[in-house]
Design a protein around this motif. Sequence first.
Motif, PDB file in Angstrom:
ATOM      1  N   ASN A 127      45.546  93.403   3.129  1.00  0.00           N
ATOM      2  CA  ASN A 127      45.428  94.844   2.878  1.00  0.00           C
ATOM      3  C   ASN A 127      44.440  95.490   3.849  1.00  0.00           C
ATOM      4  N   LYS A 128      43.295  94.836   4.060  1.00  0.00           N
ATOM      5  CA  LYS A 128      42.306  95.385   4.990  1.00  0.00           C
ATOM      6  C   LYS A 128      42.829  95.412   6.425  1.00  0.00           C
ATOM      7  N   THR A 129      43.592  94.381   6.789  1.00  0.00           N
ATOM      8  CA  THR A 129      44.150  94.335   8.144  1.00  0.00           C
ATOM      9  C   THR A 129      45.153  95.454   8.363  1.00  0.00           C
TER      10      THR A 129
ATOM     11  N   GLN B 216      52.988  91.942  14.224  1.00  0.00           N
ATOM     12  CA  GLN B 216      54.204  91.468  13.576  1.00  0.00           C
ATOM     13  C   GLN B 216      53.901  90.324  12.608  1.00  0.00           C
ATOM     14  N   GLU B 217      52.944  89.466  12.981  1.00  0.00           N
ATOM     15  CA  GLU B 217      52.566  88.362  12.091  1.00  0.00           C
ATOM     16  C   GLU B 217      52.041  88.905  10.760  1.00  0.00           C
ATOM     17  N   GLN B 218      51.248  89.963  10.821  1.00  0.00           N
ATOM     18  CA  GLN B 218      50.703  90.548   9.591  1.00  0.00           C
ATOM     19  C   GLN B 218      51.797  91.197   8.759  1.00  0.00           C
ATOM     20  N   ILE B 219      52.709  91.896   9.421  1.00  0.00           N
ATOM     21  CA  ILE B 219      53.804  92.556   8.702  1.00  0.00           C
ATOM     22  C   ILE B 219      54.667  91.523   7.993  1.00  0.00           C
ATOM     23  N   ASP B 220      54.893  90.372   8.644  1.00  0.00           N
ATOM     24  CA  ASP B 220      55.749  89.338   8.055  1.00  0.00           C
ATOM     25  C   ASP B 220      55.126  88.705   6.820  1.00  0.00           C
TER      26      ASP B 220
ATOM     27  N   ALA C 149      44.445  85.598  -3.947  1.00  0.00           N
ATOM     28  CA  ALA C 149      43.704  86.862  -4.046  1.00  0.00           C
ATOM     29  C   ALA C 149      42.993  87.199  -2.745  1.00  0.00           C
ATOM     30  N   VAL C 150      42.389  86.197  -2.123  1.00  0.00           N
ATOM     31  CA  VAL C 150      41.676  86.437  -0.871  1.00  0.00           C
ATOM     32  C   VAL C 150      42.663  86.838   0.219  1.00  0.00           C
ATOM     33  N   GLY C 151      43.812  86.175   0.263  1.00  0.00           N
ATOM     34  CA  GLY C 151      44.823  86.494   1.259  1.00  0.00           C
ATOM     35  C   GLY C 151      45.359  87.906   1.110  1.00  0.00           C
TER      36      GLY C 151
END
Length: 497
Positions: free
Chosen positions: A284-286, A265-269, A277-279
């Motif tokens: 995307n990879k996650t 859920q943290e990633q979806i948020d 750019a790094v974020g």
Amino acid sequence: MGTMKTPGVYIVEKNAFPNSAVEVATAVPAFIGYTETAVNGNVSLLNKPFRITSMAEYHAYFGGAPIPMFALPDAAEGEEPTLICGEKKVMVKQTSVPFMLYYQMLMFFANGGGPCYIVSVGDYKAEELSADAFKAGVETLLKEQEPTMVLCPEAVGLKDKELCYSVQTAMLSHCGYKMRNRVSILDVFDGYKDRRDPSGDVVNEFREKIGSSFLDFGAAYYPWVNTSIVQDRDLSFLNFDAELLKALLNEELKKQPEEKQPLIQEQIDLIGTELDAVGKDTLNKTLLQISPVYNAALKEIKRMLNLLPPSAAMAGIYTMVDNTRGVWKAPANVSVNSVISPAVNITHDEQEDLNVPLSGKAINAIRTFVGEGIKVWGARTLDGNSLDWRYINVRRTMIMLEESVKNAARAYVFDPNVAGTWINIKSMIQNFLNGIWKRGGLAGATPDDAFSVHVGLGDTMTPEDILEGILRVTVLVAIVRPAEFIEITFQQQMQKS
């Protein structure tokens, strides 16, 4: 020289050889479409034909790729869903304007492309593609003599097919009526569909709508092709509507183990938030690792973006064949690079109506052959019923000969209309054609069989022509034609030993 008045020695130089005709370039396409930018320093290149020679130069003057946007709405009743997420059936639909010139340029250079012209008719801020803008882009080419091909790949992205056909007929008129020194390479609207599609036969519709004028200055190819131009690295969550993507991933989240749900859920948020750019790359990879639905959605939009009309690839193939074999070699039986498969597989029998229709409007096929790959399997213009202009290489060879001789003969304008000038012009044209014949561009065992040049009083001119300042030259050439149909006869014979 002037009158001699002072005693002495005067040197007079006389030319021993006639002027030479220089072969004009044959493979310089002009692409019309939308680009990210169109600037050269501080000078705008909008609606100005600009010559480039590589993809690096395209990036420098016209920017990079568009960022296509896609939505993930629920599939409507009766529609085939692309994704199934729990109880939901979801389709991937492109919501942004279908800018594709950038991808077409990659196809052009991947297939042997070289110098070309870009006519930018707008940027990616445009709310929709404009047929009027495309036609205006065609008009800008009236002042350019170098282009030998005209392409507008994005015309098939117009919402109304009638507008697409109006752009294509304008291209044919430009090539065959106004300029007569270039050809159009056209795409079939909805050319990714099978001819038996319930919505109708796209090839027959193309033939009906394209008209009947200047067909010998155009060629068309079917079907569209599935390419490998757009890669996984070019796509991410930024290509989706953030809220719809989050809703879809939250639906998928319900099927995950409870202990993993908070971390996911943290990633979806993070979707839709400001990231560097790094974020963005990390997120995307996650998402690729934790979400099968996200993976499937990216694969689908990659498939959609890689489905491209073949005209730019054909312009690259024309260039490659011209540079390796000569403009008189038919641009067929050649592999297409960066293509995975044709959108529609065509059989030998199905190609019969494409290649030799009653209307004569031949559509060249792109086919897959086992063990040989994907090849262009047709070399006809849209004027297939004409014995003069049935083949693309014949039309393009004649354009090259006409333009080369025309440019060379310009040196003799306003020269005395007398036998000396006639002999010089005749010798110049004969030397040029003899060189073309030696390279295999003209048919015949001897030069006399391949060409002849006629000029002079009583041959091509009358005394009245001379009084009116007219010098007429007649050139006859035997242009090589492709062996389109090869017949091999087998017959049994009696045993001899």
